[in-house]
Motif scaffolding. Structure first.
Motif, mmCIF file in Angstrom:
data_model
loop_
_atom_site.group_PDB
_atom_site.id
_atom_site.type_symbol
_atom_site.label_atom_id
_atom_site.label_comp_id
_atom_site.label_asym_id
_atom_site.label_seq_id
_atom_site.Cartn_x
_atom_site.Cartn_y
_atom_site.Cartn_z
ATOM 1 N N GLU A 51 -4.033 0.480 -2.218
ATOM 2 C CA GLU A 51 -3.285 -0.710 -2.598
ATOM 3 C C GLU A 51 -2.595 -0.471 -3.937
ATOM 4 N N THR A 52 -1.377 -0.955 -4.072
ATOM 5 C CA THR A 52 -0.590 -0.773 -5.289
ATOM 6 C C THR A 52 -0.289 -2.133 -5.910
ATOM 7 N N GLY A 53 -0.257 -2.154 -7.238
ATOM 8 C CA GLY A 53 0.048 -3.379 -7.956
ATOM 9 C C GLY A 53 1.536 -3.624 -8.054
ATOM 10 N N GLY A 54 1.888 -4.765 -8.569
ATOM 11 C CA GLY A 54 3.289 -5.125 -8.674
ATOM 12 C C GLY A 54 4.075 -4.277 -9.639
ATOM 13 N N ASP A 55 3.402 -3.697 -10.658
ATOM 14 C CA ASP A 55 4.093 -2.864 -11.640
ATOM 15 C C ASP A 55 4.048 -1.378 -11.299
ATOM 16 N N GLY A 106 1.162 -4.269 4.126
ATOM 17 C CA GLY A 106 0.085 -3.941 5.051
ATOM 18 C C GLY A 106 0.460 -4.198 6.500
ATOM 19 N N GLY A 107 1.234 -5.251 6.747
ATOM 20 C CA GLY A 107 1.672 -5.542 8.108
ATOM 21 C C GLY A 107 2.548 -4.450 8.687
ATOM 22 N N GLN A 108 3.358 -3.820 7.839
ATOM 23 C CA GLN A 108 4.208 -2.719 8.310
ATOM 24 C C GLN A 108 3.376 -1.503 8.682
ATOM 25 N N TRP A 109 2.376 -1.178 7.853
ATOM 26 C CA TRP A 109 1.509 -0.037 8.177
ATOM 27 C C TRP A 109 0.755 -0.296 9.480
ATOM 28 N N TYR A 135 0.845 -1.188 0.000
ATOM 29 C CA TYR A 135 0.000 0.000 0.000
ATOM 30 C C TYR A 135 0.883 1.242 0.000
ATOM 31 N N SER A 136 0.390 2.278 -0.715
ATOM 32 C CA SER A 136 1.088 3.563 -0.763
ATOM 33 C C SER A 136 0.264 4.614 -0.036
#
Length: 248
Positions: free
Chosen positions: A177-181, A189-192, A167-168
């Motif tokens: 949420e951000t995609g792989g590209d 998400g766990g860090q946020w 996530y950004s």
């Protein structure tokens, strides 16, 4: 004239008022950011001259009910030396954030405590310890003034963050949420969620500090973009000063 005494405070900035006097921007624990007239402080005989320094904990007394009140006394509390070098510039950066984002006469006791803790780190540590302290204060500042979204849910949908999804933090949209590209800086998400838990704890600055150290590379650009957006600038003055000095 209303008088306040024994108020914990820090000098954020000062302006010339006359040949012998100054206007001070002061951050206090119980009254927020206030403006004070310091009469005669520029005279060589003034007791205020060696005391009214930035990044030094003071106890002040002031009076008045107008926009600019009168400084009555100021005493240095002690306990720390003046930061130097990069640490000093980092302290000026914290002061600029407060001047730009905190309204006058709006108390923020928790933010004052976080600022005091950050200044203590700047006075005693150098190098790698500075950046985590700045990031921790930025998070607490944004949260205290209502500019930081909840970090355990997507802002637009309030859906819980998935531990492994990325996530950004965007200035206009919050956590998305951000995609792989997607090339934008992002964190899991766990860090946020870890950051949100630390912010909600009884000692948020101490709890957030080690997390900002481990998340520095991705967290720093996201917080910088959010702060610049709300300050209405591309680069803060103290940040530009650091860039200019590094280029030399």
């Amino acid at each position: 004239m209303k008088r306040t005494a024994d108020e914990p405070a820090y000098v954020l900035h000062r302006y010339d008022w006359s040949e012998s006097s100054l206007i001070l921007e002061v951050f206090t624990r119980h009254h927020g950011r206030i403006a004070l007239a310091a009469k005669g402080v520029k005279r060589p005989s003034s007791n205020f001259r060696p005391v009214l320094l930035p990044l030094q904990r003071l106890e002040i007394a002031f009076g008045g009910t107008g926009e600019i009140r009168q400084l009555k006394s100021a005493e240095w509390v002690g306990g720390q030396v003046m930061p130097t070098g990069e640490a000093l510039l980092s302290g000026y950066y914290l002061n600029e954030l407060l001047l730009r984002l905190i309204a006058r006469d709006d108390p923020h006791a928790k933010l004052f405590d976080a600022y005091s803790a950050a200044v203590q780190v700047l006075a005693s540590e150098h190098g790698e310890a500075l950046q985590p302290a700045l990031r921790a204060f930025e998070l607490l500042l944004l949260r205290e003034i209502g500019l930081l979204p909840m970090l355990d849910a997507q802002t637009s949908t309030l859906a819980p963050l998935l531990g492994d999804a990325r996530y950004s933090l965007l200035p206009e949209a919050g956590l998305v949420e951000t995609g792989g590209d997607d090339a934008r800086p992002a964190m899991a998400g766990g860090q946020w969620r870890q950051l949100q838990e630390a912010l909600d704890g009884p000692a948020p600055f101490s709890a957030v500090l080690p997390l900002t150290d481990s998340m520095m590379q991705a967290l720093k650009p996201q917080l910088r973009a959010l702060l610049n957006y709300h300050c209405g600038v591309n680069v803060l003055r103290t940040r530009q000063m650091m860039i200019d000095l590094q280029s030399l």
